[in-house]
Design a protein around this motif. Structure first.
Motif, PDB file in Angstrom:
ATOM      1  N   ALA A  98      47.441  29.407  45.758  1.00  0.00           N
ATOM      2  CA  ALA A  98      46.933  30.242  44.671  1.00  0.00           C
ATOM      3  C   ALA A  98      45.421  30.139  44.663  1.00  0.00           C
ATOM      4  O   ALA A  98      44.856  29.083  44.916  1.00  0.00           O
ATOM      5  CB  ALA A  98      47.494  29.774  43.329  1.00  0.00           C
ATOM      6  N   GLY A  99      44.782  31.236  44.404  1.00  0.00           N
ATOM      7  CA  GLY A  99      43.334  31.261  44.329  1.00  0.00           C
ATOM      8  C   GLY A  99      42.888  32.636  43.902  1.00  0.00           C
ATOM      9  O   GLY A  99      43.707  33.544  43.743  1.00  0.00           O
ATOM     10  N   GLN A 100      41.602  32.799  43.724  1.00  0.00           N
ATOM     11  CA  GLN A 100      41.150  34.112  43.305  1.00  0.00           C
ATOM     12  C   GLN A 100      39.887  34.607  43.992  1.00  0.00           C
ATOM     13  O   GLN A 100      39.692  35.809  44.102  1.00  0.00           O
ATOM     14  CB  GLN A 100      40.971  34.146  41.792  1.00  0.00           C
ATOM     15  N   THR A 101      39.054  33.733  44.485  1.00  0.00           N
ATOM     16  CA  THR A 101      37.782  34.170  45.052  1.00  0.00           C
ATOM     17  C   THR A 101      37.977  35.138  46.212  1.00  0.00           C
ATOM     18  O   THR A 101      37.339  36.196  46.264  1.00  0.00           O
ATOM     19  CB  THR A 101      36.951  32.961  45.507  1.00  0.00           C
ATOM     20  N   ALA A 102      38.853  34.810  47.144  1.00  0.00           N
ATOM     21  CA  ALA A 102      39.029  35.640  48.346  1.00  0.00           C
ATOM     22  C   ALA A 102      39.510  37.040  48.003  1.00  0.00           C
ATOM     23  O   ALA A 102      38.986  38.024  48.520  1.00  0.00           O
ATOM     24  CB  ALA A 102      39.996  34.969  49.316  1.00  0.00           C
ATOM     25  N   TRP A 103      40.507  37.158  47.144  1.00  0.00           N
ATOM     26  CA  TRP A 103      41.020  38.504  46.854  1.00  0.00           C
ATOM     27  C   TRP A 103      40.124  39.250  45.882  1.00  0.00           C
ATOM     28  O   TRP A 103      39.992  40.459  45.965  1.00  0.00           O
ATOM     29  CB  TRP A 103      42.473  38.479  46.409  1.00  0.00           C
ATOM     30  N   ARG A 104      39.470  38.540  44.982  1.00  0.00           N
ATOM     31  CA  ARG A 104      38.581  39.231  44.036  1.00  0.00           C
ATOM     32  C   ARG A 104      37.365  39.812  44.747  1.00  0.00           C
ATOM     33  O   ARG A 104      36.858  40.855  44.355  1.00  0.00           O
ATOM     34  CB  ARG A 104      38.138  38.277  42.937  1.00  0.00           C
ATOM     35  N   SER A 105      36.914  39.156  45.801  1.00  0.00           N
ATOM     36  CA  SER A 105      35.747  39.670  46.517  1.00  0.00           C
ATOM     37  C   SER A 105      36.073  40.952  47.271  1.00  0.00           C
ATOM     38  O   SER A 105      35.182  41.733  47.596  1.00  0.00           O
ATOM     39  CB  SER A 105      35.188  38.614  47.466  1.00  0.00           C
ATOM     40  N   ASP A 106      37.368  41.171  47.564  1.00  0.00           N
ATOM     41  CA  ASP A 106      37.789  42.394  48.257  1.00  0.00           C
ATOM     42  C   ASP A 106      38.069  43.554  47.313  1.00  0.00           C
ATOM     43  O   ASP A 106      38.229  44.687  47.751  1.00  0.00           O
ATOM     44  CB  ASP A 106      39.060  42.135  49.068  1.00  0.00           C
ATOM     45  N   MET A 107      38.166  43.272  46.040  1.00  0.00           N
ATOM     46  CA  MET A 107      38.548  44.297  45.073  1.00  0.00           C
ATOM     47  C   MET A 107      37.327  44.856  44.344  1.00  0.00           C
ATOM     48  O   MET A 107      36.369  44.142  44.096  1.00  0.00           O
ATOM     49  CB  MET A 107      39.511  43.714  44.027  1.00  0.00           C
ATOM     50  N   ALA A 108      37.411  46.130  44.012  1.00  0.00           N
ATOM     51  CA  ALA A 108      36.348  46.786  43.241  1.00  0.00           C
ATOM     52  C   ALA A 108      37.014  47.662  42.173  1.00  0.00           C
ATOM     53  O   ALA A 108      37.104  48.881  42.332  1.00  0.00           O
ATOM     54  CB  ALA A 108      35.458  47.617  44.156  1.00  0.00           C
ATOM     55  N   PRO A 109      37.506  47.055  41.084  1.00  0.00           N
ATOM     56  CA  PRO A 109      38.281  47.789  40.084  1.00  0.00           C
ATOM     57  C   PRO A 109      37.560  48.990  39.477  1.00  0.00           C
ATOM     58  O   PRO A 109      38.202  49.965  39.106  1.00  0.00           O
ATOM     59  CB  PRO A 109      38.566  46.743  39.005  1.00  0.00           C
ATOM     60  N   THR A 110      36.253  48.936  39.415  1.00  0.00           N
ATOM     61  CA  THR A 110      35.532  50.073  38.828  1.00  0.00           C
ATOM     62  C   THR A 110      35.312  51.199  39.831  1.00  0.00           C
ATOM     63  O   THR A 110      34.934  52.299  39.446  1.00  0.00           O
ATOM     64  CB  THR A 110      34.169  49.623  38.272  1.00  0.00           C
ATOM     65  N   LYS A 111      35.561  50.915  41.113  1.00  0.00           N
ATOM     66  CA  LYS A 111      35.316  51.915  42.153  1.00  0.00           C
ATOM     67  C   LYS A 111      36.583  52.357  42.868  1.00  0.00           C
ATOM     68  O   LYS A 111      36.550  53.302  43.646  1.00  0.00           O
ATOM     69  CB  LYS A 111      34.329  51.366  43.183  1.00  0.00           C
TER      70      LYS A 111
END
Length: 150
Positions: A98-111
């Motif tokens: 479990a983690g979040q940095t790797a997947w969050r860096s790939d996501m752009a929810p506003t775009k």
């Protein structure tokens, strides 16, 4: 707590966390796990290997996980690392992460649209599952699937 959850019919499972820097310190954890009946999974917190201000210490994390692997027989749930590139390096006993940095860096929810985010999430989780070498549809002790833990 595990006993109380079971007595009250809760489906929630506890996964004990390994603590300690030295083998002797971790041995105390394993003894408690054994007495409490935690014989399938244990968790290990790995975030400090990336956030302690000393850079990315993936080699140290892998070495510590290998030590834990030799000290006990439980599968390891790794907290704080979800990068597929790094997960490829962990021992086979790491069966969930479990983690979040790797997947969050790939996501752009506003775009990105909701559908694009879903597709990107699916791609990311498939890469993480492949890196761990687990079967995502295989239940862990018949209770949950590995992808539900990721």
């Amino acid at each position: 707590m595990q006993r109380q959850l079971h007595e009250h019919g809760a489906e929630t499972r506890l996964i004990p966390i390994v603590q300690g820097v030295e083998p002797e310190e971790r041995a105390v954890c394993y003894e408690v796990f054994d007495r409490a009946g935690f014989d399938d999974y244990c968790a290990f917190y790995g975030t400090q290997y990336f956030t302690a201000g000393a850079g990315i210490r993936i080699d140290e994390l892998v070495a510590d996980l290998q030590e834990i692997d030799t000290e006990q027989d439980r599968n390891i749930f790794l907290i704080g690392l979800l990068s597929p590139n790094y997960l490829e390096r962990v021992p086979d006993s790491v069966g969930a992460a479990a983690g979040q940095t790797a997947w969050r860096s790939d996501m752009a929810p506003t775009k990105q649209s909701e559908e694009e985010l879903r597709q990107q999430w699916d791609i990311f989780t498939n890469r993480a599952v492949d890196a761990l070498g687990v079967d995502p549809d295989s239940p862990v002790n018949g209770e949950t699937t590995n992808t539900e833990m990721i």
